[in-house]
Design a protein around this motif. Structure first.
Motif, short mmCIF file in Angstrom:
data_model
loop_
_atom_site.label_atom_id
_atom_site.label_comp_id
_atom_site.label_asym_id
_atom_site.label_seq_id
_atom_site.Cartn_x
_atom_site.Cartn_y
_atom_site.Cartn_z
N ASP A 83 0.82 -1.22 0.00
CA ASP A 83 0.00 0.00 0.00
C ASP A 83 0.86 1.27 0.00
N GLU A 88 1.75 3.25 -2.43
CA GLU A 88 1.22 4.34 -3.26
C GLU A 88 0.17 5.14 -2.49
N LYS A 89 -0.61 4.46 -1.68
CA LYS A 89 -1.65 5.12 -0.90
C LYS A 89 -1.04 6.09 0.11
N TYR A 90 0.05 5.68 0.74
CA TYR A 90 0.67 6.49 1.79
C TYR A 90 1.91 7.24 1.30
N GLU A 91 2.20 7.12 0.00
CA GLU A 91 3.34 7.79 -0.63
C GLU A 91 4.66 7.42 0.04
#
Length: 222
Positions: A111, A113-116
């Motif tokens: 995950d 990409e969600k949390y950069e």
């Protein structure tokens, strides 16, 4: 290296190796091989590939567990730490990405990409630009470790940065983080907790720091 569980009567105790265990393992390993100082990393890897990887694994775990960023090391001690991490990086550069991934599997976090943040996919994309069966090499070593995603390596690289920073300071430099932010126009303040004030490091202005007060209503009387 895995966590171990030790029986204490009827209780199961979580046992995790610490710096003393890794140090002892490194000493025993060195005594067993006996000729580490006589071989280059390339010859060591070629002659004893499994032992090379075991030794590298122990060194990485030892450094992460043994170096204390809050410890007041002497200049000579910092130099020794710096030479140690330099030696570890040289060993990493002899391995191929494929060999390194077998030693330190990429963390199964998906995950990012969600949390950069970095994750499994980010790491795979980075490694896909390399020949996974060709040695990482000196030109890619530090960047490879920085971009890799594995908790053991993350801890090692945090320690690595701490040692590099202390080495920089030992040679007259300042904290690398402060230097970086100041180059970006961001300046730090110094907080004197016991006296309760903060000083602007640029202007020298002193500001009183007010302690926060509990504004929650007392709901129950005891």
């Amino acid at each position: 290296m895995y966590n171990f569980y030790v029986m204490d009567g009827k209780k199961l105790i979580d046992y995790k190796p610490n710096k003393k265990h890794y140090a002892s393992a490194i000493i025993r390993f060195s005594e067993k091989i006996g000729c580490l100082n006589e071989m280059s990393n390339e010859k060591f890897l070629s002659a004893y590939p499994d032992q090379f990887k075991q030794y590298l694994y122990l060194l990485i775990k030892f450094i992460s567990n043994a170096f204390d960023s809050g410890e007041s090391y002497t200049k000579e001690e910092i130099k020794e730490w710096f030479y140690l991490i330099s030696g570890v990086n040289d060993m990493v550069e002899c391995l191929t990405p494929n060999e390194f991934m077998q030693m330190f599997p990429i963390a199964k976090d998906y995950d990012g990409e969600k949390y950069e943040v970095k994750d499994y996919f980010y790491c795979i994309a980075y490694i896909s630009q390399m020949d996974i069966n060709k040695p990482i090499g000196q030109e890619n070593g530090p960047e490879f470790l920085m971009e890799y995603w594995n908790w053991d390596i993350n801890m090692y690289m945090c320690t690595w940065m701490g040692i590099v920073n202390r080495m920089h300071q030992a040679h007259g430099g300042r904290d690398i983080t402060e230097e970086f932010f100041e180059s970006q126009g961001v300046h730090f303040n110094t907080y004197y907790e016991e006296d309760g004030y903060m000083v602007d490091n640029v202007t020298g202005e002193r500001h009183k720091v007010l302690k926060s007060q509990n504004r929650l209503k007392k709901l129950f009387s005891v």
